[in-house]
Design an enzyme around this catalytic site. Structure first.
Site, PDB file in Angstrom:
ATOM      1  N   LYS A 123       0.494  -1.402   0.180  1.00 27.90           N
ATOM      2  CA  LYS A 123      -0.320  -0.015  -0.048  1.00 27.90           C
ATOM      3  C   LYS A 123       0.886   1.279   0.001  1.00 27.90           C
ATOM      4  O   LYS A 123       0.965   1.939  -1.003  1.00 27.90           O
ATOM      5  CB  LYS A 123      -1.043   0.313   0.928  1.00 27.90           C
ATOM      6  CG  LYS A 123      -1.414  -1.670   1.148  1.00 27.90           C
ATOM      7  CD  LYS A 123      -2.694  -1.335   2.521  1.00 27.90           C
ATOM      8  CE  LYS A 123      -1.517  -0.929   4.313  1.00 27.90           C
ATOM      9  NZ  LYS A 123      -2.114  -1.959   3.991  1.00 27.90           N
TER      10      LYS A 123
ATOM     11  N   ARG B 145      -9.035   0.444   9.226  1.00 24.84           N
ATOM     12  CA  ARG B 145      -8.066  -0.567   9.934  1.00 24.84           C
ATOM     13  C   ARG B 145      -9.310  -1.218  10.623  1.00 24.84           C
ATOM     14  O   ARG B 145      -9.000  -2.529  10.719  1.00 24.84           O
ATOM     15  CB  ARG B 145      -7.927  -0.132  10.928  1.00 24.84           C
ATOM     16  CG  ARG B 145      -6.305  -1.561  10.831  1.00 24.84           C
ATOM     17  CD  ARG B 145      -5.108  -1.128   9.435  1.00 24.84           C
ATOM     18  NE  ARG B 145      -4.260  -1.183   9.693  1.00 24.84           N
ATOM     19  CZ  ARG B 145      -2.970  -1.304   9.790  1.00 24.84           C
ATOM     20  NH1 ARG B 145      -2.824  -0.028   8.875  1.00 24.84           N
ATOM     21  NH2 ARG B 145      -1.466  -1.706  10.369  1.00 24.84           N
TER      22      ARG B 145
ATOM     23  N   ARG C 241      11.481  -5.513   4.634  1.00 27.03           N
ATOM     24  CA  ARG C 241      11.489  -4.248   4.080  1.00 27.03           C
ATOM     25  C   ARG C 241      12.373  -3.399   5.073  1.00 27.03           C
ATOM     26  O   ARG C 241      12.392  -3.748   6.275  1.00 27.03           O
ATOM     27  CB  ARG C 241       9.666  -3.678   4.189  1.00 27.03           C
ATOM     28  CG  ARG C 241       9.343  -2.320   4.663  1.00 27.03           C
ATOM     29  CD  ARG C 241       8.256  -2.345   4.714  1.00 27.03           C
ATOM     30  NE  ARG C 241       7.688  -2.852   6.147  1.00 27.03           N
ATOM     31  CZ  ARG C 241       6.061  -2.421   6.022  1.00 27.03           C
ATOM     32  NH1 ARG C 241       5.084  -2.461   5.141  1.00 27.03           N
ATOM     33  NH2 ARG C 241       5.653  -2.518   7.416  1.00 27.03           N
TER      34      ARG C 241
ATOM     35  N   ARG D  38      11.530  -1.505   9.867  1.00 27.18           N
ATOM     36  CA  ARG D  38      10.521  -0.508  11.422  1.00 27.18           C
ATOM     37  C   ARG D  38      10.769  -1.511  12.426  1.00 27.18           C
ATOM     38  O   ARG D  38      10.595  -3.146  12.410  1.00 27.18           O
ATOM     39  CB  ARG D  38       9.690  -0.995  10.807  1.00 27.18           C
ATOM     40  CG  ARG D  38       8.891   0.583   9.591  1.00 27.18           C
ATOM     41  CD  ARG D  38       7.539   0.713   9.304  1.00 27.18           C
ATOM     42  NE  ARG D  38       6.554  -0.050   9.838  1.00 27.18           N
ATOM     43  CZ  ARG D  38       5.332  -0.307   9.387  1.00 27.18           C
ATOM     44  NH1 ARG D  38       4.529   0.318   8.427  1.00 27.18           N
ATOM     45  NH2 ARG D  38       4.696  -1.069  10.301  1.00 27.18           N
TER      46      ARG D  38
ATOM     47  N   ARG E 236       0.500  -8.737  13.583  1.00 21.19           N
ATOM     48  CA  ARG E 236      -0.293  -7.727  12.747  1.00 21.19           C
ATOM     49  C   ARG E 236      -1.375  -8.369  12.168  1.00 21.19           C
ATOM     50  O   ARG E 236      -2.028  -7.978  11.114  1.00 21.19           O
ATOM     51  CB  ARG E 236       0.851  -6.627  12.197  1.00 21.19           C
ATOM     52  CG  ARG E 236       1.779  -5.609  12.891  1.00 21.19           C
ATOM     53  CD  ARG E 236       2.910  -5.517  12.744  1.00 21.19           C
ATOM     54  NE  ARG E 236       2.471  -4.987  11.432  1.00 21.19           N
ATOM     55  CZ  ARG E 236       3.472  -4.633  10.890  1.00 21.19           C
ATOM     56  NH1 ARG E 236       4.648  -5.356  10.767  1.00 21.19           N
ATOM     57  NH2 ARG E 236       3.967  -3.547   9.725  1.00 21.19           N
TER      58      ARG E 236
END
Ligand code: AMP
Length: 218
Positions: free
Chosen positions: A13, A88, A127, A164, A175
């Site tokens: 996203k 969300r 990531r 992160r 998550r």
């Protein structure tokens, strides 16, 4: 253009929203970025959000709505926005409808970045992002041209990329669970309202982007 991007953590996203922002000058409004910024600045709200974020849980609806309301009220959002990571859950979708009705800016479309769940884990562990410009890379699929430094800056000043804190394996697992239980119901919610477009996000970044543009009518 007023868009909502839906998709699991790691579905791309942020990457796609940044491309569209850079291309069309429409602001990317990422609830995760707004929250991380509040945490980094040590604001009262950031302090209240931090524990949930560290655990991969959702931050309270009221805190996130406050941030989104403030952000969408800024002048640059008057000509459109790409909501990335908000709403969300179903309650947030209701709150967003109310807020956008107040602003006279209803959603044009909701785009789901669709990725098979088994691909998400690797995407998230790989990531990396730039602490300065927030550009997102992936060590497996879209590495920086400068290795572990951001290629969006001139050579010597290129910042070191960071991982992160919540892209750790144990937090990732939570998550993804939270996405399945709380966020996925939004797919049906927006489908029922005739707003949902689905993009196959399990392709090369530029291919996804081409499909995304088409789906969003951009
Ligand atoms: P993201 O960058 O979108 O993956 O978000 C990182 C973290 O911020 C999430 O795991 C949540 O803890 C929190 N967060 C982001 N957006 C929301 C939201 N709309 N509602 C609640 N918590 C959120």
């Amino acid at each position: 253009m007023r868009l909502v991007l839906l998709g699991a953590p790691g579905s791309g996203k942020g990457t796609q929203a940044q491309k569209l922002r850079d291309d069309k000058g429409i602001p990317q409004v990422s609830s995760g970025d707004l929250l991380r910024d509040a945490v980094a600045r040590g604001t009262e709200l950031g302090k209240r959000a931090k524990a949930a974020m560290d655990a991969g849980e959702l931050v309270s609806d009221e805190i996130v709505l406050g941030l989104i309301r403030e952000r969408l009220g800024r002048p640059d959002a008057a000509k459109g926005f790409i909501l990335d990571g908000y709403p969300r859950n179903v309650a947030q979708a209701g709150a967003l409808d109310k807020l956008l009705a107040e602003l006279g800016q209803p959603i044009d479309s909701v785009v789901l970045m669709d990725v098979e769940s088994k691909a998400l884990f690797q995407r998230l562990t790989g990531r990396r992002s730039c602490p300065k410009c927030s550009k997102v890379f992936n060590v497996y699929s879209s590495p920086s041209k400068l290795g572990d430094r951001c290629d969006n800056h001139a050579g010597d000043e290129a910042p070191q990329l960071v991982q992160r804190a919540d892209d750790r394996e144990d937090v990732i697992e939570n998550r993804l669970k939270v996405y399945e239980s709380q966020t996925r119901p939004l797919v049906e919610h927006y489908q029922g309202r005739g707003l949902l477009k689905v993009v196959n996000a399990d392709q090369a970044v530029d291919k996804v982007y081409a499909d995304f543009l088409r789906a969003a009518g951009a």
